[in-house]
Design an enzyme around this catalytic site. Structure first.
Site, mmCIF file in Angstrom:
data_model
loop_
_atom_site.group_PDB
_atom_site.id
_atom_site.type_symbol
_atom_site.label_atom_id
_atom_site.label_comp_id
_atom_site.label_asym_id
_atom_site.label_seq_id
_atom_site.Cartn_x
_atom_site.Cartn_y
_atom_site.Cartn_z
ATOM 1 N N GLU A 1 2.176 -8.351 59.228
ATOM 2 C CA GLU A 1 2.733 -7.042 59.528
ATOM 3 C C GLU A 1 1.823 -6.126 60.341
ATOM 4 O O GLU A 1 2.309 -5.292 61.092
ATOM 5 C CB GLU A 1 3.114 -6.334 58.216
ATOM 6 C CG GLU A 1 4.213 -7.005 57.426
ATOM 7 C CD GLU A 1 5.557 -6.966 58.134
ATOM 8 O OE1 GLU A 1 5.875 -5.928 58.746
ATOM 9 O OE2 GLU A 1 6.271 -7.985 58.111
ATOM 10 N N SER B 1 35.117 -6.633 -1.915
ATOM 11 C CA SER B 1 34.295 -6.777 -3.121
ATOM 12 C C SER B 1 32.803 -6.825 -2.843
ATOM 13 O O SER B 1 32.002 -6.735 -3.786
ATOM 14 C CB SER B 1 34.707 -8.041 -3.880
ATOM 15 O OG SER B 1 36.004 -7.899 -4.417
#
Length: 839
Positions: free
Chosen positions: A90, A474
């Site tokens: 770059e 229950s």
């Protein structure tokens, strides 16, 4: 001479004037474009959007949340080889220029001129330095214009003047988009499953090639990667041998390995995501880079997923075949027409290609073929009303047609294990309509170790473990019985199991609760009442101690936030979640200590600072760096005591009886270690439960339809939920030695007659150890029976109890307890419960 001299003077003067005009124009240009530029000083305190990561208890990755997938790495932690690759690709003169590279711009201009002359129409070469790219990434847009380039150059000069080269590089290497993620660290993981330190030359060059076209297929980057390798060699970053080796290396993408990812925790992760968003906000969740250490145990989560899925499939198979997923044409090219169904994974989609008397031929999406034998189709009977079954299956054509699209799974042997199948044999599957949830928890800390909120997260993201409010039936009864044990009752106290009725108010019918399948046991001990899940005993008990006290216990244990003061609530008519039930049962087995259920152990911010810790107890000496023979730190137990530890143990001991002799006996047979728990079934079997525990692990299982409907005849907590509990607990604990339940100080274990609760005598058929508090051991004299004075008139003698019919939940007839004289209470209660009762 005067002529040439005058000419030189004019030429120099003209050039000087042009230089002044040019400089003035440049200054004017810089002033025009530079006056409204963004403030570059914001780059001094760089806090990029960083991925929030959720980790399991063993450090494996559970989930990631981000708007930009990024891991920030400071410049001094980025290897030089990675930096060199990006400089070569770059900006080779990065450390020499002041933000703009004139020679680079000249080279780019020549390239652009050639492209214009050739008419290629390609995008102009940018010639942007790394500093200019930083200006564009952080402060400008990607607009392709001369004005943007001028602004970019101005900002680059200013950035270079304000910051060091290392800071600029740090900004760039962490911010740049590299196709799958942002920044070099995240890209290294996503492309190569490596940290930055582990990248070789070719891999560094590959990453450095990505900024030019990050959206392209990675395999198309050979030329660009090789160019970067050449630039690294030319710039002296690598040797010729290293360049040769790198050029010969193929581009091989390695996605992140599953070994570092916890698979199957989708419901778990989604609940954490919601909690983080509620607590810290969406911005912190998706941009804050939080590190979340969860309580998830990946191995236990895998077991939970398998157990719940297998249990839901087993229920679904008991209630018939609803038909294929669809139909397609089976002419040439059928494989391409098979629909993709990722939500069915790990099952496969297949199409029926042929049928005979013994099997169905199927084709898979990859073109392979297989067969479904008749033995794997017997279950696929048509469904009837109320979850019943239709006619038996005699041949494959009774179930399938050519062209049917179905779900299948490879199978090696028959369900009973007696027949082994050849290769390419499959069993027929169908996504179950019934749903469920499973929660596993450490009872001492409240840490949720596993949570499966449904059959498939891909099919439904609704988490039934935390979001579904269902009636516990229950499985609520232990909280009624603990309230009674704290009110002077003992496990051997007798309560009448007989008919009872209550006035509900003017114009309303009387409420007459009943036992599952009817029948009465007469005067019965609290233990047997719990073991056999006797509703009438529970209602009498709740009426005697007061529904207000029952509500207090339910709220104290976190079953519900607010329980209506109605007697039907004693039978589990309220609504709660599996996570709440797991936490409530944890508080029973841990000796009555309050625990806060949690999915998260610790949260750290992006800088590593701990901002949340579930265990916030102070610990002096825990921060020591080295061991210097100091004493082990002692951490105080600050948990709230919800109930007397002896009461909690009495309930644990009673719930052991549920597994050994009661409603869980047959479902949990062969579990082979101390285990306790309770079944739960609501009216019409719309909700089925089993909640239970070993000394160090709690598990709550719920099974039911999302839109509550009757689950079918004989479907109860014992048949639908308990087998899932058993499968999970047996596998989760298989490598752990059996551990007895811990007995608190003060408890007396006394041998008693299992049926009457009286001290054992020679010749008693069944003798057990019963847990009593001090001074509550029953004597051999006459005892009182709780009947509340609420016995309606009967056609037969009420003192002669009736045997119940065979109960699919019990698996055996209930024992008849000899009945001593009834002792009526002086103040019968007449509450106004909801009509109907739960079983």
């Amino acid at each position: 001479m005067p002529g040439p001299f005058k000419l030189v003077v004019v030429l120099v003067s003209t050039l000087f004037l042009l230089a002044i005009i040019g400089a003035g124009g440049a200054l004017a240009l810089f002033w025009h474009y530079g006056k409204d530029l963004p403030d570059y000083h914001q780059l001094e305190h760089y806090e990029p959007s960083v991925t929030t990561r959720v980790y399991a208890g063993d450090g494996s990755l559970v989930a990631e949340y981000a708007v930009e997938k990024r891991s920030f790495v400071p410049i001094n932690a980025i290897p030089q080889r990675v930096i060199q690759a990006f400089l070569a690709a770059e900006d080779k003169n990065f450390f020499q220029h002041s933000g703009v590279d004139p020679m680079g711009m000249l080279r780019a201009g020549m390239v652009d001129l050639k492209r214009i002359l050739s008419g290629s129409g390609r995008r102009p070469a940018g010639a942007s330095t790394i500093t200019q790219q930083v200006a564009r990434l952080f402060l400008l847009s990607n607009e392709l214009s001369m004005s943007r380039k001028i602004k970019e150059a101005i900002l680059a000069f200013r950035i270079e003047h304000a910051f060091t080269k290392d800071h600029i590089l740090e900004l760039y290497l962490n911010e740049i988009f590299l196709g799958r993620s942002y920044g070099v660290a995240a890209a290294a993981l996503d492309y190569f499953d490596k940290g930055l330190d582990d990248l070789d030359v070719a891999e560094c060059a590959f990453l450095a090639s990505l900024p030019k076209a990050p959206g392209r297929d990675p395999q198309s980057f050979h030329d660009r990667r090789d160019y970067v390798i050449g630039r690294m060699l030319e710039d002296g970053y690598i040797t010729a041998d290293e360049a040769k080796q790198a050029l010969a290396e193929p581009i091989t993408i390695h996605p992140r390995h599953e070994a570092v990812q916890a698979v199957g925790g989708d419901y778990f992760a989604e609940d954490i995501r919601r909690e983080l968003a509620d607590q810290y906000g969406e911005s912190a969740l998706y941009k804050g880079g939080l590190a979340v250490r969860s309580t998830l145990d990946p191995a236990m989560q895998a077991i939970a997923t398998r157990a719940l899925r297998a249990g839901l499939v087993a229920y679904d198979r008991r209630h018939g075949w609803r038909g294929p997923l669809g139909q397609i044409d089976v002419s040439q090219g059928w494989a391409r027409r098979l629909p993709a169904r990722p939500d069915l994974a790990p099952w496969l989609t297949a199409v029926v290609l042929g049928l005979n008397e013994s099997s169905a031929e199927i084709g898979l999406a990859d073109g392979r073929k297989g067969r479904i034998p008749m033995s794997e189709l017997h279950w696929a009977r048509p469904p009837g009303p109320r979850q019943s079954l239709g006619a038996p299956v005699h041949k494959p054509a009774d179930v399938l047609k050519i062209g049917d699209v179905v779900a299948v799974e490879p199978v090696a042997k028959s369900e009973d294990g007696k027949e082994r199948y050849p290769a390419d044999t499959y069993t027929l599957r169908q996504p179950p309509k019934v749903e469920g949830a499973l929660v596993a928890m450490d009872p001492h800390t409240g840490r949720v170790l596993a949570m499966q909120g449904g059959f498939s997260y891909g099919h439904s993201q609704f988490n039934r473990a935390t979001q579904a409010l269902r009636q516990p039936g229950s499985s609520f009864k232990p909280f009624v019985y603990m309230a009674a044990l704290d009110s002077g009752y003992t496990p051997s106290s007798l309560v009448l199991d007989g008919p009872v009725e209550f006035e509900q108010g003017p114009g309303l019918p009387k409420w007459r609760p009943g036992n599952y399948h009817g029948g009465y046991l007469g005067p019965t001990t609290l233990r047997v009442g719990m073991e056999k899940s006797r509703n009438l005993m529970t209602v009498r008990l709740a009426a005697a101690i007061g529904i207000t006290k029952v509500a207090n216990y339910a709220e104290r244990f976190g079953v519900v936030d607010k329980l209506p003061h109605e007697l039907a609530m004693a039978l589990g008519a309220g609504e709660t979640t599996p996570l709440r039930m797991a936490a409530a049962y944890a508080e029973i087995v841990n000796g009555g200590k309050h625990v806060v259920p949690t999915l998260i152990d610790r949260i750290q911010d992006r800088n590593g600072k701990t901002i949340y810790r579930h265990d916030d107890r102070p610990c002096e000496g825990c921060s020591a760096t080295f061991y210097t023979d100091q004493d082990m730190p002692q951490i105080a137990d600050t948990r709230e005591q919800l109930v007397d530890p002896m009461t909690a143990y009495q309930m644990v001991h009673i719930l052991e009886g549920v597994v050994e002799r009661g409603t869980g006996r047959y479902a949990l047979a062969g579990i082979g270690r101390p285990m306790a728990g309770k079944t739960g079934t609501s009216n019409d079997s719309k909700d089925t439960w089993f909640v239970g525990f070993s000394p160090d692990l709690v598990c709550a299982v719920f099974v039911g339809f999302d839109e509550p409907i009757d689950m079918g005849e004989h479907e109860t907590g014992a048949t639908s939920a308990a087998p899932i509990f058993k499968d999970f607990m047996m596998e989760a604990l298989k490598d752990k030695p059996p551990t007895p339940f811990r007995v608190p100080p003060g408890i007396r274990l006394v041998r008693v007659n299992a049926a009457t609760g009286r001290p054992a005598q020679p010749g008693d058929p069944v003798v057990i150890y019963e847990a009593f508090k001090p001074d509550t051991v029953p004597s051999g004299g006459e005892v009182e029976v709780l009947d509340n004075g609420m016995v309606p008139e009967l056609s037969e003698n009420p003192s002669a109890p009736t045997l119940p019919s065979e109960d699919s939940e019990l698996g055996a007839q209930g024992a008849v307890v000899p009945q001593p004289p009834l002792q009526a209470q002086k103040k019968p209660q007449t509450p106004q419960p909801e009509a109907g009762g739960l079983y």
